[in-house]
Design an enzyme around this catalytic site. Structure first.
Site, PDB file in Angstrom:
ATOM      1  N   TYR A  55       0.833  -1.215   0.000  1.00  0.00           N
ATOM      2  CA  TYR A  55       0.000   0.000   0.000  1.00  0.00           C
ATOM      3  C   TYR A  55       0.866   1.263   0.000  1.00  0.00           C
ATOM      4  O   TYR A  55       0.519   2.262  -0.641  1.00  0.00           O
ATOM      5  CB  TYR A  55      -0.984  -0.030   1.184  1.00  0.00           C
ATOM      6  CG  TYR A  55      -2.197  -0.876   0.865  1.00  0.00           C
ATOM      7  CD1 TYR A  55      -2.263  -2.221   1.217  1.00  0.00           C
ATOM      8  CD2 TYR A  55      -3.252  -0.342   0.124  1.00  0.00           C
ATOM      9  CE1 TYR A  55      -3.350  -3.005   0.857  1.00  0.00           C
ATOM     10  CE2 TYR A  55      -4.346  -1.117  -0.239  1.00  0.00           C
ATOM     11  CZ  TYR A  55      -4.387  -2.454   0.121  1.00  0.00           C
ATOM     12  OH  TYR A  55      -5.466  -3.223  -0.258  1.00  0.00           O
ATOM     13  N   HIS A  97     -14.883   1.675  -2.055  1.00  0.00           N
ATOM     14  CA  HIS A  97     -13.872   0.753  -1.528  1.00  0.00           C
ATOM     15  C   HIS A  97     -12.811   1.447  -0.697  1.00  0.00           C
ATOM     16  O   HIS A  97     -11.716   0.914  -0.509  1.00  0.00           O
ATOM     17  CB  HIS A  97     -13.217  -0.015  -2.690  1.00  0.00           C
ATOM     18  CG  HIS A  97     -14.197  -0.879  -3.421  1.00  0.00           C
ATOM     19  ND1 HIS A  97     -14.008  -1.267  -4.732  1.00  0.00           N
ATOM     20  CD2 HIS A  97     -15.401  -1.398  -3.038  1.00  0.00           C
ATOM     21  CE1 HIS A  97     -15.038  -2.022  -5.108  1.00  0.00           C
ATOM     22  NE2 HIS A  97     -15.897  -2.111  -4.101  1.00  0.00           N
ATOM     23  N   CYS A 100      -4.508   2.262  21.158  1.00  0.00           N
ATOM     24  CA  CYS A 100      -4.447   0.917  21.746  1.00  0.00           C
ATOM     25  C   CYS A 100      -3.173   0.154  21.388  1.00  0.00           C
ATOM     26  O   CYS A 100      -2.983  -0.980  21.812  1.00  0.00           O
ATOM     27  CB  CYS A 100      -5.664   0.086  21.309  1.00  0.00           C
ATOM     28  SG  CYS A 100      -5.533  -0.554  19.617  1.00  0.00           S
TER      29      CYS A 100
HETATM   30  C1  BV8 Z   1     -18.456  -8.040  -0.217  1.00  0.00           C
HETATM   31  C2  BV8 Z   1     -10.025  -1.830  -2.550  1.00  0.00           C
HETATM   32  C3  BV8 Z   1     -20.074  -8.791   1.322  1.00  0.00           C
HETATM   33  C4  BV8 Z   1      -8.740  -2.472  -2.092  1.00  0.00           C
HETATM   34  C5  BV8 Z   1     -11.209  -3.489  -3.904  1.00  0.00           C
HETATM   35  C6  BV8 Z   1     -16.284 -14.896  -1.511  1.00  0.00           C
HETATM   36  C7  BV8 Z   1     -16.158 -14.375  -0.228  1.00  0.00           C
HETATM   37  C8  BV8 Z   1     -16.456 -13.040   0.035  1.00  0.00           C
HETATM   38  C9  BV8 Z   1     -16.909 -12.223  -0.955  1.00  0.00           C
HETATM   39  C10 BV8 Z   1     -17.011 -12.747  -2.220  1.00  0.00           C
HETATM   40  C11 BV8 Z   1     -16.730 -14.077  -2.513  1.00  0.00           C
HETATM   41  N1  BV8 Z   1     -16.935 -14.273  -3.839  1.00  0.00           N
HETATM   42  C12 BV8 Z   1     -17.339 -13.124  -4.416  1.00  0.00           C
HETATM   43  C13 BV8 Z   1     -17.401 -12.212  -3.434  1.00  0.00           C
HETATM   44  C14 BV8 Z   1     -17.738 -10.860  -3.579  1.00  0.00           C
HETATM   45  C15 BV8 Z   1     -16.428 -10.138  -3.848  1.00  0.00           C
HETATM   46  C16 BV8 Z   1     -16.236 -10.140  -5.355  1.00  0.00           C
HETATM   47  O1  BV8 Z   1     -16.940  -9.449  -6.046  1.00  0.00           O
HETATM   48  N2  BV8 Z   1     -15.283 -10.929  -5.851  1.00  0.00           N
HETATM   49  C17 BV8 Z   1     -15.086 -10.998  -7.287  1.00  0.00           C
HETATM   50  C18 BV8 Z   1     -13.602 -11.002  -7.594  1.00  0.00           C
HETATM   51  C19 BV8 Z   1     -15.828 -12.198  -7.818  1.00  0.00           C
HETATM   52  N3  BV8 Z   1     -16.641  -8.803  -3.345  1.00  0.00           N
HETATM   53  C20 BV8 Z   1     -16.250  -8.518  -2.104  1.00  0.00           C
HETATM   54  O2  BV8 Z   1     -15.598  -9.230  -1.387  1.00  0.00           O
HETATM   55  C21 BV8 Z   1     -16.729  -7.145  -1.635  1.00  0.00           C
HETATM   56  N4  BV8 Z   1     -17.345  -7.304  -0.350  1.00  0.00           N
HETATM   57  O3  BV8 Z   1     -18.973  -8.660  -1.109  1.00  0.00           O
HETATM   58  O4  BV8 Z   1     -18.939  -8.011   1.081  1.00  0.00           O
HETATM   59  C22 BV8 Z   1     -19.565 -10.119   1.775  1.00  0.00           C
HETATM   60  C23 BV8 Z   1     -18.713 -10.170   2.848  1.00  0.00           C
HETATM   61  C24 BV8 Z   1     -18.308 -11.416   3.302  1.00  0.00           C
HETATM   62  C25 BV8 Z   1     -18.732 -12.577   2.648  1.00  0.00           C
HETATM   63  C26 BV8 Z   1     -19.562 -12.491   1.533  1.00  0.00           C
HETATM   64  C27 BV8 Z   1     -19.989 -11.260   1.077  1.00  0.00           C
HETATM   65  C28 BV8 Z   1     -15.562  -6.201  -1.493  1.00  0.00           C
HETATM   66  C29 BV8 Z   1     -15.007  -5.900  -2.870  1.00  0.00           C
HETATM   67  C30 BV8 Z   1     -14.006  -4.738  -2.753  1.00  0.00           C
HETATM   68  C31 BV8 Z   1     -12.581  -5.246  -2.844  1.00  0.00           C
HETATM   69  N5  BV8 Z   1     -11.657  -4.087  -2.826  1.00  0.00           N
HETATM   70  N6  BV8 Z   1     -10.436  -2.384  -3.834  1.00  0.00           N
HETATM   71  C32 BV8 Z   1      -7.557  -2.013  -2.914  1.00  0.00           C
HETATM   72  O5  BV8 Z   1      -7.731  -1.288  -3.919  1.00  0.00           O
HETATM   73  O6  BV8 Z   1      -6.434  -2.395  -2.533  1.00  0.00           O
HETATM   74  S1  BV8 Z   1     -11.663  -4.094  -5.393  1.00  0.00           S
HETATM   75  C33 BV8 Z   1     -10.622  -3.473  -6.570  1.00  0.00           C
HETATM   76  O7  BV8 Z   1     -10.710  -4.364  -7.652  1.00  0.00           O
HETATM   77  C34 BV8 Z   1     -11.048  -2.160  -7.121  1.00  0.00           C
HETATM   78  O8  BV8 Z   1     -11.529  -1.306  -6.136  1.00  0.00           O
HETATM   79  C35 BV8 Z   1     -12.096  -2.524  -8.136  1.00  0.00           C
HETATM   80  O9  BV8 Z   1     -13.353  -2.620  -7.551  1.00  0.00           O
HETATM   81  C36 BV8 Z   1     -11.678  -3.902  -8.526  1.00  0.00           C
HETATM   82  C37 BV8 Z   1     -11.015  -3.853  -9.883  1.00  0.00           C
HETATM   83  O10 BV8 Z   1     -12.043  -3.672 -10.776  1.00  0.00           O
HETATM   84  P1  BV8 Z   1     -12.000  -2.476 -11.824  1.00  0.00           P
HETATM   85  O11 BV8 Z   1     -12.015  -1.181 -11.122  1.00  0.00           O
HETATM   86  O12 BV8 Z   1     -13.071  -2.761 -12.781  1.00  0.00           O
HETATM   87  O13 BV8 Z   1     -10.580  -2.580 -12.509  1.00  0.00           O
HETATM   88  P2  BV8 Z   1     -10.061  -3.726 -13.436  1.00  0.00           P
HETATM   89  O14 BV8 Z   1      -8.578  -3.631 -13.416  1.00  0.00           O
HETATM   90  O15 BV8 Z   1     -10.751  -4.996 -13.103  1.00  0.00           O
HETATM   91  O16 BV8 Z   1     -10.614  -3.316 -14.894  1.00  0.00           O
HETATM   92  C38 BV8 Z   1     -10.185  -2.119 -15.495  1.00  0.00           C
HETATM   93  C39 BV8 Z   1     -11.099  -1.878 -16.671  1.00  0.00           C
HETATM   94  O17 BV8 Z   1     -10.756  -0.628 -17.244  1.00  0.00           O
HETATM   95  C40 BV8 Z   1     -10.968  -2.919 -17.756  1.00  0.00           C
HETATM   96  O18 BV8 Z   1     -12.262  -3.290 -18.207  1.00  0.00           O
HETATM   97  C41 BV8 Z   1     -10.211  -2.180 -18.870  1.00  0.00           C
HETATM   98  O19 BV8 Z   1     -10.641  -2.617 -20.145  1.00  0.00           O
HETATM   99  C42 BV8 Z   1     -10.645  -0.769 -18.639  1.00  0.00           C
HETATM  100  N7  BV8 Z   1      -9.688   0.248 -19.073  1.00  0.00           N
HETATM  101  C43 BV8 Z   1      -8.326   0.149 -19.150  1.00  0.00           C
HETATM  102  N8  BV8 Z   1      -7.826   1.322 -19.576  1.00  0.00           N
HETATM  103  C44 BV8 Z   1      -8.866   2.180 -19.755  1.00  0.00           C
HETATM  104  C45 BV8 Z   1     -10.060   1.494 -19.439  1.00  0.00           C
HETATM  105  N9  BV8 Z   1     -11.277   2.063 -19.520  1.00  0.00           N
HETATM  106  C46 BV8 Z   1     -11.323   3.348 -19.933  1.00  0.00           C
HETATM  107  N10 BV8 Z   1     -10.234   4.075 -20.245  1.00  0.00           N
HETATM  108  C47 BV8 Z   1      -8.993   3.521 -20.173  1.00  0.00           C
HETATM  109  N11 BV8 Z   1      -7.907   4.233 -20.498  1.00  0.00           N
HETATM  110 ZN    ZN Z   2      -6.299   0.990  18.143  1.00  0.00          ZN
END
Ligand code: BV8
Ligand code: ZN
Length: 251
Positions: free
Chosen positions: A71, A122, A159
């Site tokens: 980070y 997020h 803490c």
């Molecule tokens: C949740 C912060 C309820 C951290 C991020 C099993 C257990 C638990 C949960 C799950 C599970 N299975 C599924 C889930 C749900 C899970 C999920 O969705 N998993 C996916 C992978 C299947 N979600 C969660 O866990 C969420 N919480 O559900 O809580 C819960 C709780 C417990 C148990 C059950 C349910 C939390 C999700 C948040 C995670 N944190 N970020 C950090 O940044 O370090 S996610 C992180 O990845 C980003 O924030 C973002 O959301 C994600 C990446 O996605 P994108 O932003 O779309 O980026 P990506 O690189 O994928 O794509 C880029 C796009 O841009 C491409 O399409 C590309 O073509 C395009 N692009 C490229 N260049 C350009 C462009 N577009 C325009 N212009 C350009 N120039």
């Molecule tokens: Zn503390």
């Protein structure tokens, strides 16, 4: 859904008439500012690791120093970047319409461009809290190079617990306030722009469906097709920095 590499008149017309615009942005929104997306391969020490595997409580519990250093590397990298023409166009747009940004990104590029209504689903790279008692941590953090030698996170003044980034890891619940604001913004806008997201991460990826079900015009801006493309009224196979200034100028 039509895909187009230039902006069809329909999209220009919708945007021209829209008094309230909501933008759902993902990592692709920051790509042209030089911030690697989650899909991009990582570099340096991190290239062997999938970002999604590091952004988890399990990775933190296994090796907090390593995750903290990842980070700090991202914190250092984002501080060296600048908003691009797409960020600036969205900020400018506020002078002629209500613009609400609902972002999955943890960088501060929308704010640095001047957007004033930004909801971080997020969390933020620039906010920190105690992993034990959740006390907000407001001291400076050391994000200086080299990041390759993992350093321990700071300690909580209240803490003594470890300080963690105030971001949402996979498996963690989203903070209710930005989530509810995001749902409200998607549910009540005249047009939804879905910019730079692969539409794979839930619940954020479920937001365009809300607009779709209400018949709100939805414009995707992404060079690649995504699972969200079929829910969008039109998909612009363009980059954020190219498409957003053209749309904003059509006001
Ligand atoms: C949740 C912060 C309820 C951290 C991020 C099993 C257990 C638990 C949960 C799950 C599970 N299975 C599924 C889930 C749900 C899970 C999920 O969705 N998993 C996916 C992978 C299947 N979600 C969660 O866990 C969420 N919480 O559900 O809580 C819960 C709780 C417990 C148990 C059950 C349910 C939390 C999700 C948040 C995670 N944190 N970020 C950090 O940044 O370090 S996610 C992180 O990845 C980003 O924030 C973002 O959301 C994600 C990446 O996605 P994108 O932003 O779309 O980026 P990506 O690189 O994928 O794509 C880029 C796009 O841009 C491409 O399409 C590309 O073509 C395009 N692009 C490229 N260049 C350009 C462009 N577009 C325009 N212009 C350009 N120039
Ligand atoms: Zn503390």
């Amino acid at each position: 859904m039509a895909a187009s590499s230039s902006i069809p008149d329909f999209a220009l017309e919708v945007v021209k008439k829209a008094d309230s615009i909501t933008v759902l942005s993902g990592a692709g929104m920051s790509a042209e500012s030089g911030v690697p997306t989650f899909r991009d391969a990582q570099t340096g020490l991190w290239e062997r690791f999938d970002a999604a595997a590091l952004a988890t409580p399990e990775a933190w519990n296994r090796d907090p120093d390593f995750v903290w250093s990842w980070y700090m590397w991202r914190h250092h990298l984002v501080r060296a970047t600048a908003p691009h023409a797409g960020h600036l166009a969205l900020a400018q747009w506020e002078h002629s319409a209500d613009v609400t940004i609902v972002t999955q990104n943890v960088d501060d590029l929308h704010e640095r461009a001047g957007s004033s209504h930004v909801h971080h689903l997020h969390g933020s790279l620039f906010h920190f809290r105690c992993a034990q008692c959740s006390f907000a941590y407001s001291d400076e953090v050391d994000d200086s190079e080299p990041h390759e030698s993992p350093r321990p996170p700071p300690r909580c003044q209240r803490c003594g617990g470890q300080i963690r980034p105030d971001v949402v890891w996979f498996g963690e619940m989203l903070p209710s306030k930005p989530w509810e604001a995001g749902v409200q913004a998607v549910d009540s806008c005249d047009v939804l722009l879905v910019v730079g997201t692969s539409g794979l991460v839930y619940p954020a990826a479920g937001l365009p469906q809300i607009a779709h079900e209400k018949g709100i015009p939805t414009i995707e801006i992404n060079p690649d097709e995504t699972p969200l493309s079929r829910e969008c009224t039109v998909s612009l196979r363009m980059s954020a920095a190219t498409a957003l200034p053209i749309l904003a100028r059509s006001r």
